[in-house]
Scaffold this motif. Structure first.
Motif, PDB file in Angstrom:
ATOM      1  N   MET A 204       0.870  -1.176   0.000  1.00  0.00           N
ATOM      2  CA  MET A 204       0.000   0.000   0.000  1.00  0.00           C
ATOM      3  C   MET A 204       0.899   1.215   0.000  1.00  0.00           C
ATOM      4  SD  MET A 204      -2.660  -1.643   2.681  1.00  0.00           S
ATOM      5  CE  MET A 204      -1.290  -2.675   3.201  1.00  0.00           C
ATOM      6  N   GLU A 205       0.680   2.146  -0.937  1.00  0.00           N
ATOM      7  CA  GLU A 205       1.644   3.227  -1.138  1.00  0.00           C
ATOM      8  C   GLU A 205       0.994   4.435  -1.794  1.00  0.00           C
ATOM      9  OE1 GLU A 205       4.495   1.034  -3.431  1.00  0.00           O
ATOM     10  OE2 GLU A 205       3.355   1.192  -5.293  1.00  0.00           O
ATOM     11  N   GLY A 206       1.822   5.450  -2.120  1.00  0.00           N
ATOM     12  CA  GLY A 206       1.350   6.626  -2.840  1.00  0.00           C
ATOM     13  C   GLY A 206       0.267   7.412  -2.138  1.00  0.00           C
ATOM     14  N   PRO A 207       0.448   7.831  -0.873  1.00  0.00           N
ATOM     15  CA  PRO A 207      -0.626   8.504  -0.141  1.00  0.00           C
ATOM     16  C   PRO A 207      -0.860   9.955  -0.569  1.00  0.00           C
ATOM     17  CG  PRO A 207       1.361   8.511   1.178  1.00  0.00           C
ATOM     18  CD  PRO A 207       1.663   7.687  -0.048  1.00  0.00           C
ATOM     19  N   THR A 208      -2.123  10.359  -0.527  1.00  0.00           N
ATOM     20  CA  THR A 208      -2.551  11.762  -0.611  1.00  0.00           C
ATOM     21  C   THR A 208      -3.617  11.949   0.460  1.00  0.00           C
ATOM     22  OG1 THR A 208      -2.152  12.014  -2.985  1.00  0.00           O
ATOM     23  CG2 THR A 208      -3.742  13.509  -1.995  1.00  0.00           C
ATOM     24  N   VAL A 209      -3.558  13.048   1.214  1.00  0.00           N
ATOM     25  CA  VAL A 209      -4.512  13.293   2.297  1.00  0.00           C
ATOM     26  C   VAL A 209      -5.170  14.653   2.111  1.00  0.00           C
ATOM     27  CG1 VAL A 209      -4.825  13.546   4.782  1.00  0.00           C
ATOM     28  CG2 VAL A 209      -3.232  11.836   3.906  1.00  0.00           C
ATOM     29  N   ILE A 210      -6.492  14.684   2.247  1.00  0.00           N
ATOM     30  CA  ILE A 210      -7.233  15.940   2.254  1.00  0.00           C
ATOM     31  C   ILE A 210      -8.189  15.926   3.450  1.00  0.00           C
ATOM     32  CG2 ILE A 210      -7.104  16.249  -0.246  1.00  0.00           C
ATOM     33  CD1 ILE A 210     -10.051  15.345  -0.388  1.00  0.00           C
ATOM     34  N   LYS A 211      -8.662  17.117   3.833  1.00  0.00           N
ATOM     35  CA  LYS A 211      -9.618  17.232   4.930  1.00  0.00           C
ATOM     36  C   LYS A 211     -10.837  18.003   4.452  1.00  0.00           C
ATOM     37  CE  LYS A 211      -9.963  18.767   9.770  1.00  0.00           C
ATOM     38  NZ  LYS A 211      -9.260  19.486  10.874  1.00  0.00           N
ATOM     39  N   LEU A 212     -12.019  17.431   4.686  1.00  0.00           N
ATOM     40  CA  LEU A 212     -13.289  18.055   4.307  1.00  0.00           C
ATOM     41  C   LEU A 212     -14.283  17.857   5.432  1.00  0.00           C
ATOM     42  CD1 LEU A 212     -13.554  16.695   0.642  1.00  0.00           C
ATOM     43  CD2 LEU A 212     -13.009  19.044   1.284  1.00  0.00           C
ATOM     44  N   LYS A 213     -14.874  18.944   5.911  1.00  0.00           N
ATOM     45  CA  LYS A 213     -15.883  18.883   6.978  1.00  0.00           C
ATOM     46  C   LYS A 213     -15.422  18.016   8.154  1.00  0.00           C
ATOM     47  CE  LYS A 213     -19.984  19.877   4.176  1.00  0.00           C
ATOM     48  NZ  LYS A 213     -21.371  19.478   3.834  1.00  0.00           N
ATOM     49  N   ASN A 214     -14.199  18.271   8.621  1.00  0.00           N
ATOM     50  CA  ASN A 214     -13.624  17.596   9.787  1.00  0.00           C
ATOM     51  C   ASN A 214     -13.396  16.103   9.606  1.00  0.00           C
ATOM     52  OD1 ASN A 214     -13.430  19.950  11.421  1.00  0.00           O
ATOM     53  ND2 ASN A 214     -15.621  19.814  11.835  1.00  0.00           N
ATOM     54  N   LYS A 215     -13.428  15.636   8.362  1.00  0.00           N
ATOM     55  CA  LYS A 215     -13.087  14.248   8.062  1.00  0.00           C
ATOM     56  C   LYS A 215     -11.799  14.232   7.234  1.00  0.00           C
ATOM     57  CE  LYS A 215     -16.854  12.022   9.632  1.00  0.00           C
ATOM     58  NZ  LYS A 215     -16.853  10.926  10.627  1.00  0.00           N
ATOM     59  N   TYR A 216     -10.969  13.230   7.472  1.00  0.00           N
ATOM     60  CA  TYR A 216      -9.714  13.072   6.758  1.00  0.00           C
ATOM     61  C   TYR A 216      -9.877  11.951   5.730  1.00  0.00           C
ATOM     62  CZ  TYR A 216      -7.945  15.865  10.617  1.00  0.00           C
ATOM     63  OH  TYR A 216      -7.752  16.874  11.541  1.00  0.00           O
ATOM     64  N   TYR A 217      -9.437  12.219   4.512  1.00  0.00           N
ATOM     65  CA  TYR A 217      -9.551  11.252   3.423  1.00  0.00           C
ATOM     66  C   TYR A 217      -8.141  10.909   2.948  1.00  0.00           C
ATOM     67  CZ  TYR A 217     -14.444  12.681   3.404  1.00  0.00           C
ATOM     68  OH  TYR A 217     -15.754  12.959   3.781  1.00  0.00           O
ATOM     69  N   LEU A 218      -7.792   9.641   3.059  1.00  0.00           N
ATOM     70  CA  LEU A 218      -6.477   9.149   2.668  1.00  0.00           C
ATOM     71  C   LEU A 218      -6.618   8.308   1.393  1.00  0.00           C
ATOM     72  CD1 LEU A 218      -3.487   8.341   2.966  1.00  0.00           C
ATOM     73  CD2 LEU A 218      -4.187   6.722   4.747  1.00  0.00           C
ATOM     74  N   PHE A 219      -6.111   8.838   0.288  1.00  0.00           N
ATOM     75  CA  PHE A 219      -6.109   8.118  -0.986  1.00  0.00           C
ATOM     76  C   PHE A 219      -4.782   7.362  -1.105  1.00  0.00           C
ATOM     77  CE2 PHE A 219      -9.052  11.537  -1.362  1.00  0.00           C
ATOM     78  CZ  PHE A 219     -10.064  11.082  -2.201  1.00  0.00           C
ATOM     79  N   TYR A 220      -4.840   6.125  -1.575  1.00  0.00           N
ATOM     80  CA  TYR A 220      -3.632   5.305  -1.651  1.00  0.00           C
ATOM     81  C   TYR A 220      -3.748   4.282  -2.778  1.00  0.00           C
ATOM     82  CZ  TYR A 220      -6.370   1.642   0.702  1.00  0.00           C
ATOM     83  OH  TYR A 220      -7.337   0.702   1.015  1.00  0.00           O
TER      84      TYR A 220
END
Length: 327
Positions: A204-220
């Motif tokens: 599992m690799e290549g992370p991107t993280v964003i935050k929207l409405k107090n939730k964290y989204y980790l794309f991988y």
């Protein structure tokens, strides 16, 4: 005569396809930075030609790209091996971000994560003190995320009989991970993360993280990059450390959705048109992995009122094939 005409048409079509292919961009582990009404693309360079490091390409429309007109380097190099930078080989997976008037480039070299900086977007990106972020052990695929409270977090990959995602609080002043904050994000748990087309240790690799409405989204990305099922999914959490809940509709980018093998390891960004996109790479061909080709796909973001989260998907039939501008 008819057969000659058909042959000629087929040959012309083949030559057109070859010309299109030759104009394509061969960057893997892609990221795109947006500023001043323009897009700036960089990634792991395909092939062994040219200096080692990272180069920029510039575009106004995501479709046609060229070396930036204001670049001081004919190849668009923004970071070069040996120019006040860490690393001798394996320059992978860059991320560009800006903070307090300074541009930063975090990347992988010699299987270590690195942070360089510049006062100008086009570089050159250098280090005041040449060295990795954390040389205590191998770690790759760095992504630095700034939370709304001003804290920074480093997401990266560490090796433990496989490739696993980790998060740690990051000190921008020292360029180091804060001691005692490192935490593994999650284990390999889903069938899509380990398909039988290419057997390997968990990856599992290549992370991107964003935050929207107090939730964290980790794309991988998951699976070995040589697997035709190399693909992208995401997980959601209430804190930068998790616990992470993987999206039930994963993967959101996969060969069955975008129509090309090995679709993975990229970055999420908002376009000039306010549309979300994901830039990624694919295999070179059905029987060949490298050099990998660059792709961009529009992302759909939909609010789920009941679950209190955003759901993400992509417009698989609207994939953009970026090409170099004709000289």
């Amino acid at each position: 005569m008819k057969s000659i005409l058909i042959y000629s048409l087929l040959l012309f079509s083949a030559l057109q396809a070859l010309a299109q292919s030759n104009q394509e961009i061969f960057f893997a582990d892609v990221t795109i930075y947006v500023e001043g009404g323009r897009y700036y693309l960089t990634g792991s360079k395909g092939g062994g030609a040219g200096p080692q490091g990272f180069a920029f390409l510039e575009s106004k429309d995501l479709k046609t790209w060229s070396v930036p007109a204001k670049s001081q380097d004919s190849l668009g190099m923004i970071l070069t091996k040996g120019d006040h930078t860490f690393g001798t080989k394996g320059f992978w997976a860059p991320q560009i971000f800006k903070d307090k008037g300074t541009y930063y480039l975090t990347y992988t070299a010699d299987e270590q994560t690195v942070l360089a900086e510049s006062r100008a977007l086009l570089g050159p990106y250098r280090q005041k003190e040449v060295g990795p972020i954390d040389g205590s052990e191998k770690n790759i695929d760095s992504y630095i995320f700034k939370d709304t409270d001003g804290k920074y977090y480093l997401y990266c990959v560490r090796f433990d009989k496989g490739n696993y995602l980790y998060a740690a609080e990051f000190d921008m002043k020292t360029g180091k991970v804060k001691p005692g904050t490192l935490k593994k994000c999650f284990e390999q748990t889903e069938p899509w993360e380990a398909t039988p087309n290419y057997k390997s240790a968990p990856i599992m690799e290549g992370p991107t993280v964003i935050k929207l409405k107090n939730k964290y989204y980790l794309f991988y990305s998951a699976n070995h990059f040589e697997n035709i099922d190399y693909a992208i999914g995401y997980a959601v959490a209430d804190s930068p450390y998790g616990p992470w809940m993987k999206n039930k509709s994963n993967p959101i980018i996969h060969r069955s959705i975008v129509g090309e093998n090995g679709s993975g390891h990229g970055d999420l960004f908002e376009g000039i048109d306010k549309q979300l996109y994901y830039a990624y790479h694919i295999h070179n061909a059905s029987d060949k992995v490298s050099p990998r080709r660059t792709r961009i796909v529009p992302v759909v973001k939909e609010w789920d009122e009941k679950a209190g989260v955003y759901n993400f998907s992509v417009k698989g039939k609207e994939v953009i094939v970026p090409v170099m501008a004709e000289k």
